[in-house]
Every structure is written in C-alpha cells, then in structure tokens.
Design a protein around this motif. Structure first.
Motif, PDB file in Angstrom:
ATOM      1  N   LYS A   4      76.411  17.374  97.761  1.00 12.68           N
ATOM      2  CA  LYS A   4      75.995  18.185  98.900  1.00 12.68           C
ATOM      3  C   LYS A   4      76.503  19.612  98.745  1.00 12.68           C
ATOM      4  N   VAL A   5      75.764  20.556  99.300  1.00 13.20           N
ATOM      5  CA  VAL A   5      76.200  21.954  99.346  1.00 13.20           C
ATOM      6  C   VAL A   5      76.599  22.271 100.783  1.00 13.20           C
ATOM      7  N   VAL A   6      77.852  22.654 100.948  1.00 16.10           N
ATOM      8  CA  VAL A   6      78.426  22.877 102.269  1.00 16.10           C
ATOM      9  C   VAL A   6      78.894  24.318 102.384  1.00 16.10           C
ATOM     10  N   VAL A   7      78.515  24.983 103.464  1.00 13.22           N
ATOM     11  CA  VAL A   7      79.008  26.319 103.770  1.00 13.22           C
ATOM     12  C   VAL A   7      80.005  26.200 104.910  1.00 13.22           C
ATOM     13  N   VAL A   8      81.197  26.734 104.705  1.00  8.60           N
ATOM     14  CA  VAL A   8      82.267  26.677 105.704  1.00  8.60           C
ATOM     15  C   VAL A   8      82.619  28.097 106.115  1.00  8.60           C
ATOM     16  N   THR A   9      82.473  28.417 107.400  1.00  3.27           N
ATOM     17  CA  THR A   9      82.936  29.717 107.876  1.00  3.27           C
ATOM     18  C   THR A   9      84.388  29.574 108.335  1.00  3.27           C
ATOM     19  N   GLY A  10      85.099  30.692 108.334  1.00  2.00           N
ATOM     20  CA  GLY A  10      86.530  30.602 108.628  1.00  2.00           C
ATOM     21  C   GLY A  10      87.257  29.804 107.563  1.00  2.00           C
ATOM     22  N   ALA A  11      86.773  29.906 106.326  1.00  7.82           N
ATOM     23  CA  ALA A  11      87.229  29.023 105.249  1.00  7.82           C
ATOM     24  C   ALA A  11      88.646  29.307 104.782  1.00  7.82           C
ATOM     25  N   LEU A  12      89.191  30.469 105.109  1.00  7.97           N
ATOM     26  CA  LEU A  12      90.532  30.805 104.656  1.00  7.97           C
ATOM     27  C   LEU A  12      91.592  30.580 105.728  1.00  7.97           C
ATOM     28  N   GLY A  13      91.189  30.037 106.863  1.00  3.68           N
ATOM     29  CA  GLY A  13      92.137  29.713 107.923  1.00  3.68           C
ATOM     30  C   GLY A  13      92.774  28.350 107.714  1.00  3.68           C
ATOM     31  N   ALA A  14      93.668  27.972 108.613  1.00  5.89           N
ATOM     32  CA  ALA A  14      94.423  26.724 108.473  1.00  5.89           C
ATOM     33  C   ALA A  14      93.514  25.502 108.416  1.00  5.89           C
ATOM     34  N   LEU A  15      92.548  25.414 109.311  1.00  5.49           N
ATOM     35  CA  LEU A  15      91.611  24.293 109.296  1.00  5.49           C
ATOM     36  C   LEU A  15      90.580  24.459 108.196  1.00  5.49           C
ATOM     37  N   GLY A  16      90.072  25.667 108.020  1.00  5.89           N
ATOM     38  CA  GLY A  16      89.038  25.908 107.018  1.00  5.89           C
ATOM     39  C   GLY A  16      89.465  25.531 105.616  1.00  5.89           C
ATOM     40  N   LYS A  17      90.703  25.864 105.254  1.00  8.76           N
ATOM     41  CA  LYS A  17      91.196  25.525 103.922  1.00  8.76           C
ATOM     42  C   LYS A  17      91.198  24.018 103.689  1.00  8.76           C
ATOM     43  N   ARG A  46      81.965  26.324  93.545  1.00 11.01           N
ATOM     44  CA  ARG A  46      82.669  26.932  94.674  1.00 11.01           C
ATOM     45  C   ARG A  46      82.544  28.441  94.634  1.00 11.01           C
ATOM     46  N   ILE A  47      82.351  29.022  95.822  1.00 12.91           N
ATOM     47  CA  ILE A  47      82.339  30.476  95.932  1.00 12.91           C
ATOM     48  C   ILE A  47      82.981  30.864  97.254  1.00 12.91           C
ATOM     49  N   GLU A  48      83.758  31.939  97.236  1.00 11.00           N
ATOM     50  CA  GLU A  48      84.303  32.521  98.458  1.00 11.00           C
ATOM     51  C   GLU A  48      83.635  33.863  98.692  1.00 11.00           C
ATOM     52  N   ILE A  64      75.300  34.087 104.226  1.00  8.25           N
ATOM     53  CA  ILE A  64      74.728  32.739 104.119  1.00  8.25           C
ATOM     54  C   ILE A  64      73.689  32.686 103.005  1.00  8.25           C
ATOM     55  N   ASP A  65      72.865  33.711 102.912  1.00 11.75           N
ATOM     56  CA  ASP A  65      71.858  33.746 101.845  1.00 11.75           C
ATOM     57  C   ASP A  65      72.521  33.815 100.467  1.00 11.75           C
ATOM     58  N   ALA A  66      73.615  34.564 100.362  1.00  8.64           N
ATOM     59  CA  ALA A  66      74.331  34.655  99.085  1.00  8.64           C
ATOM     60  C   ALA A  66      74.941  33.310  98.706  1.00  8.64           C
ATOM     61  N   ALA A  67      75.469  32.597  99.697  1.00  6.56           N
ATOM     62  CA  ALA A  67      76.038  31.272  99.437  1.00  6.56           C
ATOM     63  C   ALA A  67      74.970  30.311  98.940  1.00  6.56           C
ATOM     64  N   ALA A  68      73.821  30.302  99.617  1.00  8.78           N
ATOM     65  CA  ALA A  68      72.731  29.407  99.226  1.00  8.78           C
ATOM     66  C   ALA A  68      72.175  29.780  97.853  1.00  8.78           C
ATOM     67  N   ALA A  69      72.130  31.059  97.570  1.00  6.92           N
ATOM     68  CA  ALA A  69      71.621  31.491  96.266  1.00  6.92           C
ATOM     69  C   ALA A  69      72.560  31.066  95.143  1.00  6.92           C
ATOM     70  N   HIS A  70      73.855  31.195  95.367  1.00  5.80           N
ATOM     71  CA  HIS A  70      74.819  30.852  94.316  1.00  5.80           C
ATOM     72  C   HIS A  70      74.844  29.355  94.033  1.00  5.80           C
ATOM     73  N   LEU A  71      74.760  28.535  95.101  1.00  8.05           N
ATOM     74  CA  LEU A  71      74.879  27.085  94.945  1.00  8.05           C
ATOM     75  C   LEU A  71      73.533  26.363  94.930  1.00  8.05           C
ATOM     76  N   GLY A  72      72.457  27.123  95.110  1.00  8.52           N
ATOM     77  CA  GLY A  72      71.128  26.540  94.963  1.00  8.52           C
ATOM     78  C   GLY A  72      70.456  26.092  96.230  1.00  8.52           C
ATOM     79  N   ARG A  73      71.231  25.836  97.263  1.00  5.54           N
ATOM     80  CA  ARG A  73      70.675  25.408  98.554  1.00  5.54           C
ATOM     81  C   ARG A  73      71.815  25.343  99.562  1.00  5.54           C
TER      82      ARG A  73
END
Length: 226
Positions: A4-17, A46-48, A64-73
């Motif tokens: 699966k390809v998952v996009v996580v916002t707030g990814a560098l916070g305590a929960l996001g990590k 993985r991409i940040e 979001i478009d950059a994330a989908a482009a890098h990981l394919g979907r």
C-alpha cells in the motif's frame, strides 16, 4: 498494508513518526508531509516532503501530488497534522480560534481534497483523520481546540457520505496521548492510563487496511485506560 502507498501528514511529530514506522514495518510505502523541514533522503519506498503549510490549499495539493508521483499512487491518507491550544473563552484572544481552525480543520480539508482523485483511482482509498475525545464535551480552557476537533468530526462524516462507495473516511478520537510534550505539560498525571502512540497507530493502520473496507463515517474512541 503490504504494498500500500500511505501519505501521512504531520509525519515528523510524535504520533506521525510512529505511524510512519509502523506502516513501513507492515510493508507499506510511505510519504511523510510536514511543516518542519525534511530530515531524510528519498528512497523508492519512502519520501519526506517538508516545509509544507497544509492550511494553504495550493501547498497541500503540490505536496500530495508530489507524494503520489514519487510512489506511483496513493491508497491511504492519514491526517495527523494539527495543533493544540489552551485558552479561556471569556478573556482569551480570538486569534487562537483561527489558529486552531487552520491547524486542525484546514490541514485535514486541504490534504483530503488534494488526495481524493488519487484515492478514488486506487479503488480502495482510505482517509483517516485525528479527532479528539475532548471535542465530545469541552472543559474549561478547551473551547478553541475542542471546537476545531469537532469540526474534524463533522468533516469526517460529510466526506464519508460524499465518497461512499469510493473512499472510506473515518476518524480516531484519542484521549490524552502519551508523548513527551504531554508528560511535560501534565507531570502529575497517571501516564499509565494514557493511550500510547503505538496503540493509536495500530487503530489508524487498521482503518487504512483492506480489513476495514466496510467501515466508513466512524468516529472511533481510542481512550487508553481512562
């Protein structure tokens, strides 16, 4: 979550990590989006994407478009980006209400709207938002935060209705999360009763999985041992 390809916002916070780590451990490919600068080089899995203000619709779409482009979907969007503010209604500054709305509602709205085309194309798209138990009944000083998180609850329900049959949309409603910041802010609390980031991540990733295909529009309490 394998593949699966998952996009996580707030990814560098305590929960996001923790959510990112757990998703990767389960075989997902992950894009992390955060207001803070990126801390890692991109890999095929993985991409940040850092320095993004998700309260700005244009920046959200670009990320979001950059994330989908890098990981394919994009198969799942996990909206963790947000913030907390404590201030009384009677003598507080109105700007905190605007700040809480921007950090908690607009970030989730803009990321979701940007991700929807990718999630629909996935055929099994998922949106998971972070609400709050404290938004169900606000205590003293909790007005701005609770109002904004109540907005996230209603956003979740509205999107679930709009996207029914195309994308599932759910929210988790944690009580106090056991983070370093919360321990510092409430040093006399019983930390053993709080929900841990890993426990919350387990629920989030269940909702992002194929096993939760029949669940949409849910506001799921994750209250630890309170």
């Amino acid at each position: 979550m394998d593949g699966k390809v998952v996009v996580v916002t707030g990814a560098l916070g305590a929960l996001g990590k923790v959510v990112v780590e757990q998703a990767l451990a389960r075989g997902a490919r992950v894009a992390g989006v955060d207001h803070a600068p990126s801390q890692a080089r991109a890999t095929p899995n993985r991409i940040e994407i850092g320095s993004v203000d998700l309260s700005d619709a244009g920046q959200a779409k670009k990320a979001i478009d950059a994330a989908a482009a890098h990981l394919g979907r994009c198969d799942a969007l996990i909206n963790i980006a947000g913030g907390f503010g404590f201030e009384a209604v009677t003598d507080g500054d109105a700007q905190i209400w605007q700040r809480m709305f921007a950090l908690n509602v607009l970030t989730a709205l803009n990321a979701s709207r940007s991700a929807i085309p990718h999630l629909v194309a996935s055929g099994a798209g998922r949106i998971i938002n972070i609400g709050a138990m404290g938004a169900l009944q606000a205590g003293s000083g909790m007005g701005p935060y609770a109002a904004s998180k109540a907005g996230v609850h209603r956003l979740t329900e509205a999107l679930a209705a709009e996207l029914k049959g195309k994308v599932t949309v759910n929210a988790v409603l944690p009580s106090t999360i056991d983070t370093a910041a919360n321990r510092a802010g409430m040093p006399k609390a019983d930390f053993s009763k709080w929900v841990t980031p890993k426990e919350l991540a387990n629920v989030i990733l269940f909702l992002a999985s194929d096993a939760a295909s029949a669940v949409t529009g849910a506001l799921l309490p994750v209250s630890g041992r309170v």
